[in-house]
Design a protein around this motif. Sequence first.
Motif, PDB file in Angstrom:
ATOM      1  N   PRO A  52      -0.509  -9.988  15.034  1.00 27.22           N
ATOM      2  CA  PRO A  52      -0.846  -8.713  15.653  1.00 27.22           C
ATOM      3  C   PRO A  52      -1.595  -7.801  14.689  1.00 27.22           C
ATOM      4  O   PRO A  52      -1.534  -7.988  13.474  1.00 27.22           O
ATOM      5  N   SER A  53      -2.273  -6.846  15.268  1.00 24.23           N
ATOM      6  CA  SER A  53      -2.989  -5.850  14.489  1.00 24.23           C
ATOM      7  C   SER A  53      -2.018  -5.176  13.525  1.00 24.23           C
ATOM      8  O   SER A  53      -0.890  -4.864  13.904  1.00 24.23           O
ATOM      9  N   GLY A  54      -2.437  -4.994  12.292  1.00 19.79           N
ATOM     10  CA  GLY A  54      -1.587  -4.319  11.308  1.00 19.79           C
ATOM     11  C   GLY A  54      -0.666  -5.250  10.543  1.00 19.79           C
ATOM     12  O   GLY A  54       0.026  -4.836   9.614  1.00 19.79           O
ATOM     13  N   ALA A  55      -0.656  -6.541  10.906  1.00 17.21           N
ATOM     14  CA  ALA A  55       0.250  -7.492  10.249  1.00 17.21           C
ATOM     15  C   ALA A  55      -0.193  -7.833   8.828  1.00 17.21           C
ATOM     16  O   ALA A  55       0.612  -8.276   8.012  1.00 17.21           O
ATOM     17  N   GLY A  56      -1.497  -7.660   8.558  1.00 11.77           N
ATOM     18  CA  GLY A  56      -1.972  -7.931   7.203  1.00 11.77           C
ATOM     19  C   GLY A  56      -3.018  -9.023   7.105  1.00 11.77           C
ATOM     20  O   GLY A  56      -3.283  -9.538   6.019  1.00 11.77           O
ATOM     21  N   LYS A  57      -3.681  -9.334   8.226  1.00 14.40           N
ATOM     22  CA  LYS A  57      -4.690 -10.409   8.210  1.00 14.40           C
ATOM     23  C   LYS A  57      -5.849 -10.060   7.280  1.00 14.40           C
ATOM     24  O   LYS A  57      -6.256 -10.866   6.455  1.00 14.40           O
ATOM     25  N   SER A  58      -6.381  -8.847   7.441  1.00 10.43           N
ATOM     26  CA  SER A  58      -7.516  -8.454   6.596  1.00 10.43           C
ATOM     27  C   SER A  58      -7.086  -8.388   5.137  1.00 10.43           C
ATOM     28  O   SER A  58      -7.837  -8.794   4.239  1.00 10.43           O
ATOM     29  N   THR A  59      -5.872  -7.875   4.905  1.00  8.31           N
ATOM     30  CA  THR A  59      -5.356  -7.805   3.530  1.00  8.31           C
ATOM     31  C   THR A  59      -5.335  -9.206   2.923  1.00  8.31           C
ATOM     32  O   THR A  59      -5.797  -9.415   1.793  1.00  8.31           O
TER      33      THR A  59
ATOM     34  N   ILE B 137       2.990  -5.193   2.647  1.00 11.14           N
ATOM     35  CA  ILE B 137       2.265  -5.950   3.679  1.00 11.14           C
ATOM     36  C   ILE B 137       2.399  -7.454   3.432  1.00 11.14           C
ATOM     37  O   ILE B 137       2.759  -8.199   4.334  1.00 11.14           O
TER      38      ILE B 137
ATOM     39  N   LEU C 161       4.290   0.582   1.711  1.00 13.26           N
ATOM     40  CA  LEU C 161       4.244  -0.409   2.788  1.00 13.26           C
ATOM     41  C   LEU C 161       4.042  -1.790   2.167  1.00 13.26           C
ATOM     42  O   LEU C 161       2.982  -2.061   1.613  1.00 13.26           O
TER      43      LEU C 161
ATOM     44  N   TYR D 211       0.859  -1.188   0.000  1.00 12.68           N
ATOM     45  CA  TYR D 211       0.000   0.000   0.000  1.00 12.68           C
ATOM     46  C   TYR D 211       0.890   1.231   0.000  1.00 12.68           C
ATOM     47  O   TYR D 211       1.928   1.252   0.655  1.00 12.68           O
ATOM     48  N   GLN D 212       0.451   2.232  -0.705  1.00 12.94           N
ATOM     49  CA  GLN D 212       1.160   3.507  -0.718  1.00 12.94           C
ATOM     50  C   GLN D 212       0.699   4.303   0.493  1.00 12.94           C
ATOM     51  O   GLN D 212      -0.496   4.474   0.693  1.00 12.94           O
ATOM     52  N   GLN D 213       1.631   4.729   1.330  1.00 12.72           N
ATOM     53  CA  GLN D 213       1.233   5.561   2.463  1.00 12.72           C
ATOM     54  C   GLN D 213       2.087   6.827   2.431  1.00 12.72           C
ATOM     55  O   GLN D 213       3.245   6.794   2.828  1.00 12.72           O
TER      56      GLN D 213
END
Length: 228
Positions: free
Chosen positions: A44-51, A25, A23, A16-18
């Motif tokens: 952990p949160s932010g690790a990329g599970k939803s992605t 992921i 980034l 992802y472009q931030q």
Amino acid sequence: MEKVPALHLEDVRRSYQQGEHELAILRGATFSVWPGESVALIAPSGAGKSTLLHMAGLLEHPDGGEVYINGKPTAKLSDAARTAIRRSDIGFVYQFHHLLPEFTATENVTLPQMIAGLDKREAAKRANELLNFLGLGERLDHRPSELSGGEQQRVAIARAVANAPRLLLADEPTGNLDPGTADHVFGTLSKLVEATKLAAVIATHNLELARRMTRRVTLREGTIVELE
Ligand code: ADP
């Protein structure tokens, strides 16, 4: 066990472009999920599970790599073909149930089947069988506001599998429930996976519940690593 995994990710990459930064992921995520398997995705949160779940569910395109659903590659398919696979082969459960408030439990599970072309009576019959299986036989005519959190989430699970998908993707399905209720919802989910030979990937923070799944994996530096 069948010869084709319900889901196979091969070297899936996603950045992802931030602002000025890119980034990365997912950096080459590879794994298979077979029919009848439930895989807990713990990271952990932010690790990329939803992605990862978005890639697996064909909701987003990877930047590289391939996603196979029931053995079929999906990267080069049209949006319409991807949507068709998503509707027929993949069920989704989210942290919040997103049930339609005006409709009863039965109706919420009947609707996706009617959209898929099933006759209303047949769809309602299957809806009630599923809801019974998930322990909601006494709640068929209740609207979401008349159900507890755990019951709402079980209706959402019934809705997700209403069209008999081969793959179920769940993003923190019990994240919003108290421990006892989460335990019960997980129990019914496991029963369903076993009985229907579904393949399920369930992102969760709950290690105790994850231990009851067939396998556990995590995301480490953008790749999938098996856990004990
Ligand atoms: P998890 O589900 O493990 O909490 P996510 O997959 O939601 O993690 O997010 C992983 C990382 O990617 C986070 O740092 C998040 O900010 C970033 N991210 C996710 N989606 C986007 C997006 N559409 N645009 C920019 N950054 C994103």
